[in-house]
Design an enzyme around this catalytic site. Structure first.
Site, short mmCIF file in Angstrom:
data_model
loop_
_atom_site.label_atom_id
_atom_site.label_comp_id
_atom_site.label_asym_id
_atom_site.label_seq_id
_atom_site.Cartn_x
_atom_site.Cartn_y
_atom_site.Cartn_z
N CYS A 116 15.31 26.42 37.69
CA CYS A 116 15.24 27.66 36.89
C CYS A 116 15.93 27.54 35.53
CB CYS A 116 15.82 28.82 37.67
SG CYS A 116 14.89 29.13 39.18
N HIS A 256 17.42 34.60 32.92
CA HIS A 256 16.49 34.13 33.95
C HIS A 256 16.23 35.28 34.92
CE1 HIS A 256 14.48 31.94 36.99
NE2 HIS A 256 15.48 31.96 37.84
N ASN A 286 10.08 35.74 40.11
CA ASN A 286 10.78 34.55 39.58
C ASN A 286 9.76 33.42 39.38
OD1 ASN A 286 12.35 32.31 39.13
ND2 ASN A 286 13.76 32.68 40.83
O1 UT7 Z 1 16.17 31.32 40.70
C1 UT7 Z 1 16.85 30.33 41.39
C2 UT7 Z 1 18.11 30.81 41.96
N1 UT7 Z 1 17.85 31.76 43.02
C3 UT7 Z 1 18.46 32.92 43.02
O2 UT7 Z 1 19.19 33.27 42.11
C4 UT7 Z 1 18.28 33.80 44.25
C5 UT7 Z 1 19.59 34.34 44.70
N2 UT7 Z 1 19.52 35.10 45.95
C6 UT7 Z 1 18.93 36.32 46.01
O3 UT7 Z 1 18.35 36.81 45.07
C7 UT7 Z 1 19.10 37.11 47.29
O4 UT7 Z 1 20.04 36.44 48.11
C8 UT7 Z 1 17.78 37.32 48.09
C9 UT7 Z 1 16.89 38.26 47.33
C10 UT7 Z 1 17.10 35.99 48.33
C11 UT7 Z 1 18.11 37.98 49.44
O5 UT7 Z 1 18.84 39.18 49.23
P1 UT7 Z 1 20.23 39.43 49.99
O6 UT7 Z 1 20.68 40.74 49.58
O7 UT7 Z 1 21.14 38.28 49.71
O8 UT7 Z 1 19.79 39.47 51.48
P2 UT7 Z 1 20.34 38.60 52.70
O9 UT7 Z 1 19.81 37.22 52.64
O10 UT7 Z 1 21.81 38.80 52.81
O11 UT7 Z 1 19.66 39.35 53.91
C12 UT7 Z 1 20.05 40.69 54.30
C13 UT7 Z 1 19.18 41.12 55.45
C14 UT7 Z 1 19.08 40.09 56.57
O12 UT7 Z 1 18.98 40.77 57.80
P3 UT7 Z 1 20.26 40.92 58.75
O13 UT7 Z 1 20.70 39.51 59.08
O14 UT7 Z 1 21.27 41.66 57.95
O15 UT7 Z 1 19.73 41.68 59.92
C15 UT7 Z 1 17.77 39.40 56.30
O16 UT7 Z 1 17.19 38.84 57.44
O17 UT7 Z 1 17.84 41.33 55.00
C16 UT7 Z 1 16.95 40.55 55.79
N3 UT7 Z 1 15.83 40.13 54.92
C17 UT7 Z 1 14.75 40.91 54.71
N4 UT7 Z 1 14.42 42.14 55.16
C18 UT7 Z 1 13.24 42.65 54.72
C19 UT7 Z 1 15.68 38.99 54.23
N5 UT7 Z 1 14.53 39.00 53.55
C20 UT7 Z 1 13.94 40.17 53.83
C21 UT7 Z 1 12.72 40.76 53.43
N6 UT7 Z 1 12.43 41.99 53.90
N7 UT7 Z 1 11.86 40.15 52.59
#
Ligand code: UT7
Length: 332
Positions: A116, A256, A286
């Site tokens: 990225c 980004h 993204n």
């Molecule tokens: O560009 C390159 C660099 N990349 C980035 O900068 C990405 C950085 N990371 C992010 O943007 C975020 O971490 C994500 C958008 C990928 C995920 O968001 P988050 O707030 O960190 O969610 P999480 O991974 O902590 O997941 C929270 C909950 C989990 O459920 P439990 O374990 O709390 O029951 C996940 O399983 O949300 C769940 N979850 C979803 N629920 C509905 C994960 N993906 C989804 C989804 N829909 N698509």
């Protein structure tokens, strides 16, 4: 004589027509429009459909448009860099395919893989060739067909990424505009949290790697988020401090587009208002190397000569950095 700087003298972007909506994703994986919007800020992303349509399709459209709108003859271009993590093939470079498609026959071209942050790495590299006086018309393309490495059964990644990109023209100037300064970083330990497991020389493709779905983006979202939110903000503030720039001096932040929450945090740390931040994540998601040129392309008509612009990115590798540039021309 005044110092030679690299001026960004043109920009053109391109996205494929097909829009993948949150509603469509709700039918593919266990997710909701509300969750995606709240956690990322994304509503739609564009997807390149069709057989044997690679990243070069995006790059070629962007570069053709760029040459046309800047009145540049293909044979005048003396260098082309393509930032991408989704090359058409492992070799030859997608940059070479784009050059060939656009009739660019007097340039040397190569790809740059910094995920990225690829566009930042490519701009900084290109600027050095301009500043040294050896190159006069350099094209920097940032393009990715992320849909080619996204697992549409994995709800944690498939909601994030889209396809698209754009191309800048860089030319020398002795005026007080162009790329003024940059701060670039790499930390290879980041590989653990964000990578593609198979398809390279470490794990060439086999039936087993395909069955194990190892040719897709693997991301530990939370870990990457923590690094991204801290480092992208830190490096954006660092370039301001290094150059004595306060929030009032900054016309635009071009961040980004990985996650709306990371963009907000960066703007807050810089002390600038949301109105000064280029944001189109809701429409494109993204697009990896494509996010920065797509933003500048969409905001081109609002930019004025001398505007102080900070570009900032964080990505796989880990890679991150910021560029301070002064915009080189008024709206046409
Ligand atoms: O560009 C390159 C660099 N990349 C980035 O900068 C990405 C950085 N990371 C992010 O943007 C975020 O971490 C994500 C958008 C990928 C995920 O968001 P988050 O707030 O960190 O969610 P999480 O991974 O902590 O997941 C929270 C909950 C989990 O459920 P439990 O374990 O709390 O029951 C996940 O399983 O949300 C769940 N979850 C979803 N629920 C509905 C994960 N993906 C989804 C989804 N829909 N698509």
């Amino acid at each position: 004589m005044n110092k030679i700087r690299a001026a960004l003298s043109g920009i053109h972007g391109w996205v494929p027509e097909y829009k993948l909506t949150n509603q469509e994703l709700e039918k593919m994986v266990d997710t909701t429009d509300e969750w995606i919007l709240a956690r990322t800020g994304i509503k739609t992303r564009h997807i390149l459909k069709g057989k044997e349509q690679g990243t070069s399709v995006i790059g070629t459209e962007a570069v053709k448009g760029l040459l046309e709108k800047t009145g540049t003859k293909p044979e005048e271009v003396d260098m082309l860099i393509c930032a991408t993590v989704t090359p058409d093939m492992l070799f030859p470079a997608t940059a070479n395919i784009i050059s060939h498609n656009c009739g660019i026959t007097n340039a040397f071209s190569f790809d740059m893989n910094a995920a990225c942050s690829g566009l930042l790495y490519a701009l900084v590299t290109a600027s050095k060739f301009i500043e040294s006086g050896t190159h006069k018309k350099v094209v920097v393309v940032g393009a990715d067909k992320m849909s080619s490495i996204v697992d549409y059964t994995d709800r944690t990644t498939c909601i994030i990424f889209g396809d698209g990109g754009g191309a800048f023209l860089l030319e020398p100037t002795t005026e007080d505009v162009g790329i003024m300064d940059s701060i670039m970083h790499t930390n290879g330990s980041g590989m653990t949290h964000l990578h593609q497991k198979a398809g390279g020389s470490r794990k060439p493709p086999t039936h087993e790697t395909i069955d194990a779905r190892e040719h897709y983006v693997y991301q530990e979202g939370q870990a990457v988020f923590k690094f991204a939110v801290t480092n992208m903000a830190d490096v954006a503030v660092a370039i301001m401090k290094k150059n004595g720039l306060g929030p009032d001096d900054i016309s635009w932040l071009v961040p980004h587009q990985a996650n709306m929450r990371i963009i907000d945090a960066t703007a807050r740390r810089m002390g600038i208002a949301k109105e000064q931040v280029m944001i189109n994540i809701e429409r494109y998601g993204n697009t990896t190397s494509g996010t920065l040129p797509l933003c500048v392309w969409e905001w081109e008509n609002k930019l004025h000569k001398g505007d102080n612009i900070v570009l900032a990115a964080f990505g796989g590798g880990f890679t991150w950095g910021s560029i301070w540039l002064k915009w080189a021309y008024d709206p046409k």
